[in-house]
Design a protein around this motif. Structure first.
Motif, mmCIF file in Angstrom:
data_model
loop_
_atom_site.group_PDB
_atom_site.id
_atom_site.type_symbol
_atom_site.label_atom_id
_atom_site.label_comp_id
_atom_site.label_asym_id
_atom_site.label_seq_id
_atom_site.Cartn_x
_atom_site.Cartn_y
_atom_site.Cartn_z
ATOM 1 N N TYR A 14 -1.914 -6.488 7.733
ATOM 2 C CA TYR A 14 -2.690 -7.825 7.319
ATOM 3 C C TYR A 14 -2.463 -9.079 8.336
ATOM 4 O O TYR A 14 -3.245 -9.544 9.115
ATOM 5 C CB TYR A 14 -2.391 -8.201 6.177
ATOM 6 C CG TYR A 14 -2.836 -7.496 5.020
ATOM 7 C CD1 TYR A 14 -3.994 -7.566 4.500
ATOM 8 C CD2 TYR A 14 -2.001 -6.679 4.126
ATOM 9 C CE1 TYR A 14 -4.581 -6.972 3.130
ATOM 10 C CE2 TYR A 14 -2.321 -5.856 3.201
ATOM 11 C CZ TYR A 14 -3.815 -6.035 2.873
ATOM 12 O OH TYR A 14 -4.236 -5.481 1.556
ATOM 13 N N GLY A 40 4.351 -3.540 -3.609
ATOM 14 C CA GLY A 40 4.411 -3.847 -2.133
ATOM 15 C C GLY A 40 4.289 -2.601 -1.473
ATOM 16 O O GLY A 40 4.394 -2.671 -0.035
ATOM 17 N N GLY A 41 4.378 -1.494 -1.958
ATOM 18 C CA GLY A 41 4.235 -0.318 -0.919
ATOM 19 C C GLY A 41 3.011 0.006 -0.183
ATOM 20 O O GLY A 41 3.105 0.864 0.686
ATOM 21 N N GLY A 42 1.770 -0.555 -0.767
ATOM 22 C CA GLY A 42 0.671 -0.499 0.023
ATOM 23 C C GLY A 42 -0.460 0.673 -0.628
ATOM 24 O O GLY A 42 -1.168 0.816 -0.165
ATOM 25 N N LYS A 43 -0.208 0.667 -2.178
ATOM 26 C CA LYS A 43 -1.293 1.394 -2.756
ATOM 27 C C LYS A 43 -2.218 0.745 -3.099
ATOM 28 O O LYS A 43 -3.495 1.459 -2.557
ATOM 29 C CB LYS A 43 -0.540 1.538 -4.243
ATOM 30 C CG LYS A 43 0.847 2.295 -4.287
ATOM 31 C CD LYS A 43 1.327 2.241 -5.730
ATOM 32 C CE LYS A 43 1.441 1.261 -6.472
ATOM 33 N NZ LYS A 43 2.530 0.505 -5.983
ATOM 34 N N SER A 44 -2.638 -0.611 -3.302
ATOM 35 C CA SER A 44 -3.690 -0.990 -3.416
ATOM 36 C C SER A 44 -4.396 -1.098 -1.988
ATOM 37 O O SER A 44 -5.768 -1.128 -1.810
ATOM 38 C CB SER A 44 -3.806 -2.591 -3.982
ATOM 39 O OG SER A 44 -2.818 -2.554 -5.253
ATOM 40 N N THR A 45 -3.644 -1.618 -0.874
ATOM 41 C CA THR A 45 -4.164 -1.583 0.288
ATOM 42 C C THR A 45 -4.807 -0.106 1.010
ATOM 43 O O THR A 45 -5.915 -0.166 1.321
ATOM 44 C CB THR A 45 -3.021 -2.031 1.296
ATOM 45 O OG1 THR A 45 -2.483 -3.211 0.860
ATOM 46 C CG2 THR A 45 -3.647 -2.063 2.513
HETATM 47 N N1 LIG Z 1 -4.425 -10.253 1.306
HETATM 48 C C1 LIG Z 1 -3.303 -9.952 1.872
HETATM 49 N N2 LIG Z 1 -2.797 -10.501 2.794
HETATM 50 C C2 LIG Z 1 -1.264 -10.350 3.524
HETATM 51 N N3 LIG Z 1 -0.755 -9.433 2.996
HETATM 52 C C3 LIG Z 1 -0.877 -8.646 1.895
HETATM 53 C C4 LIG Z 1 -2.484 -8.804 1.541
HETATM 54 N N4 LIG Z 1 -2.543 -8.073 0.274
HETATM 55 C C5 LIG Z 1 -1.133 -7.377 0.200
HETATM 56 N N5 LIG Z 1 -0.454 -7.751 1.307
HETATM 57 C C6 LIG Z 1 0.924 -7.168 1.594
HETATM 58 O O1 LIG Z 1 0.823 -5.882 1.898
HETATM 59 C C7 LIG Z 1 1.773 -5.000 1.391
HETATM 60 C C8 LIG Z 1 1.252 -4.027 0.277
HETATM 61 O O2 LIG Z 1 0.617 -4.592 -0.787
HETATM 62 P P1 LIG Z 1 -0.089 -3.796 -1.756
HETATM 63 O O3 LIG Z 1 -1.220 -2.812 -1.153
HETATM 64 O O4 LIG Z 1 -0.858 -4.536 -2.719
HETATM 65 O O5 LIG Z 1 0.948 -3.006 -2.629
HETATM 66 P P2 LIG Z 1 0.945 -2.273 -3.986
HETATM 67 O O6 LIG Z 1 -0.420 -2.453 -4.326
HETATM 68 O O7 LIG Z 1 1.753 -0.872 -3.780
HETATM 69 O O8 LIG Z 1 1.991 -2.953 -4.850
HETATM 70 C C9 LIG Z 1 2.657 -6.056 0.545
HETATM 71 O O9 LIG Z 1 3.906 -6.435 1.155
HETATM 72 C C10 LIG Z 1 1.599 -7.321 0.491
HETATM 73 O O10 LIG Z 1 2.526 -8.439 0.238
#
Ligand SMILES: Nc1ncnc2c1ncn2[C@@H]1O[C@H](COP(=O)(O)OP(=O)(O)O)[C@@H](O)[C@H]1O
Ligand SMILES: [Mg+2]
Lengths: 245, 259
Positions: A14, A40-45
């Motif tokens: 990001y 915060g592992g990156g699943k949603s990402t």
């Molecule tokens: N829109 C964003 N901008 C900046 N950092 C982000 C954003 N969304 C998520 N992150 C960061 O990216 C990392 C992975 O987040 P995320 O994919 O939500 O993890 P999970 O779904 O596994 O909990 C985290 O460290 C989070 O803080």
């Protein structure tokens, strides 16, 4: 079997720090994948990269051989957070029908309404269609967004913690329903029950991806409606004892 | 009383046309949190008034072109910037400054400039009424065609993107519609007060509506009520109509939400 999703040497950040590194995976048509990993592992990402809502910093994602933005019609998605924009005076049916919108389609057709009734019956929310979305509980709202993801008959379904706020019974119902859908599924979940509902592989995501192939947990006597970490450990102990004796 | 009604006839028509516009665009501004953007367009449009006076062209035309330019500019800013507030404020202030400077530079007689900032609903020219009809029709076509898309976008931008909706196009088009609505109310309510009228009735309406269409209808009705009430207050006490309308709106707002 056809390749549904392929992820090649994907990196994503990001801002400055990599959120995902060196992700490689191929998912076949019809596979059911559980995505687990720490917060915060990156699943949603990872889901958003597969959907084409985010663009990889390096590497690529292909959906049936093409970039995700060309395959949007094949993708069904349910976001992680369901309690957003509650101030909007939207009815449940309006939210679900959004799943049938298209760029040059401005009115819902009789077919859309037919699909609306079918999917809401499947998810047991047919009585809520005329309610305001803000009056629903978190669990029901989750079902509404699941219906929105399913209403366009996607080929690939991506669900981000679909059962985070529903009760145990509803969880089992949703997983039982997912099991019956013969499409490619990627489901983010911390819920151990998911692992018992026909999942083919488990992806563990924590910046990097670890793939657990061929999951084979056999439960000798699951109590009705309940299975948690304790039972899992009991099972492991039992199987270990079986082996040593 | 007959005379009073004659005096009022254009203002009543203007009120009706404005209420219709608020019904169509007000709830959309509210659900998208576009009020700040709309305020920037409204105030910035004063630049168009100044330029029109300086170059001696129609003020309605000058303001329209300038407001459309601002709509595109703000669309660009909101796409590019992660924190667009600073630039939105800049557009707001620079637009107004351009207006003030060009009016200073304009030769000869200067018409009553306060009229463009605060409007005068008792003196809306017929041409402006026709302009209002035109904008109302455009708004109607816009909302009738895009309602489902706009709602989907306001509710869940990512999902709307996934369904293939053109998010940038819809955002830009909405700002253009806001710009036209702002210009159509210059003569009646004025650039400064218009935002209150476009924000408060939809806000009240939203609390009492079960559906989005319901909130549109109710916004229109509330707007019409406050405008006509404001007109009569203004007539009775011989005070500014726009200010009376806005103050009456504020009183209604407090009355509704005091509990
Ligand atoms: N829109 C964003 N901008 C900046 N950092 C982000 C954003 N969304 C998520 N992150 C960061 O990216 C990392 C992975 O987040 P995320 O994919 O939500 O993890 P999970 O779904 O596994 O909990 C985290 O460290 C989070 O803080
Ligand atoms: Mg997540």
């Amino acid at each position: 079997m056809r390749l549904a999703i392929s992820i090649k040497n994907l990196f994503f950040k990001y801002r400055n720090e990599n959120v995902l590194e060196e992700i490689n995976a191929t998912i076949c048509e019809g596979e059911y994948i559980a995505l687990i990993g720490p917060n915060g592992g990156g699943k949603s990402t990872l889901l958003k990269l597969i959907l084409g809502l985010l663009t990889p910093t390096q590497g690529e994602v292909l959906i049936f051989g093409k970039p995700p933005f060309k395959q949007r019609k094949l993708l069904g998605y349910m976001p992680q957070y369901v309690n957003f924009k509650l101030e909007l005076p939207l009815l449940v049916k309006e939210v679900i029908l959004q799943g049938r919108l298209e760029r040059f389609k401005f009115r819902y057709t009789p077919n859309d309404f037919k699909a609306l009734y079918e999917i809401s019956q499947k998810l047991k929310i047919e009585n809520l269609l005329d309610k305001k979305i803000s009056t629903l509980s978190g669990g029901l709202r989750q079902r509404v967004l699941l219906a929105r993801a399913l209403i366009a008959n996607p080929k690939i379904l991506l669900l981000d913690e679909p059962t985070a706020s529903v009760d145990m019974k509803a969880q089992r119902e949703i997983y039982a329903l997912l099991k019956t859908l013969p499409i490619t599924k990627l489901v983010v979940s911390h819920d151990i029950n998911l692992l018992l509902e026909g999942v083919d592989r488990v992806f563990y995501v924590n910046k990097r991806l670890v793939i657990h192939e061929s999951l084979d947990i056999k439960i000798s006597s699951p109590r009705e409606g309940h299975f948690c970490q304790v039972e899992l450990f009991e099972e492991l102990k039992r199987s270990k004892n079986d082996r040593s004796s | 009383m007959i005379e009073a009604l004659e005096l009022f006839s254009n203002s009543l028509i203007a009120s009706l046309l404005l209420s219709f516009a608020v019904a169509l665009i007000g709830p959309l501004m509210l659900i998208n949190r576009y009020n700040y953007l709309a305020a920037s367009i409204a105030h910035g449009s004063y630049g168009g008034v100044g330029l029109a006076i300086y170059f001696g062209i129609s003020i309605l035309l000058g303001a329209t072109l300038f407001a459309l330019f601002l709509a595109f500019l703000l669309a660009l800013i909101t796409f590019k910037e992660k924190y667009p507030e600073i630039l939105i404020s800049l557009v707001w202030a620079v637009g107004m400054s351009i207006g003030i400077i060009f009016i200073d530079l304009a030769p000869g007689y200067k018409s009553d400039l306060l009229a463009y900032l605060f409007g005068d609903i008792l003196l809306v020219p017929n041409l402006d009424l026709w302009f209002m009809v035109g904008v109302d029709l455009l708004l109607l076509a816009f909302v009738a065609l895009y309602k489902n898309h706009l709602l989907a976008l306001a509710y869940d931008r990512e999902f709307a993107t996934l369904r293939g909706l053109d998010v940038k196009f819809l955002h830009t088009l909405t700002l253009i519609m806001i710009a036209l609505t702002v210009v159509m109310s210059i003569r009646s309510i004025g650039l400064i007060l218009v935002i209150a009228l476009f924000s408060i009735p939809p806000y009240i309406a939203e609390k009492f509506s079960r559906s989005y269409v319901g909130s549109m209808v109710l916004s229109g009705i509330i707007t019409l009520i406050v405008m006509i009430a404001g007109l009569f207050i203004s007539y009775t006490f011989n005070i500014s109509a726009s200010a009376s309308i806005i103050l009456f709106t504020a009183v209604l707002f407090l009355g509704v939400f005091k509990r």
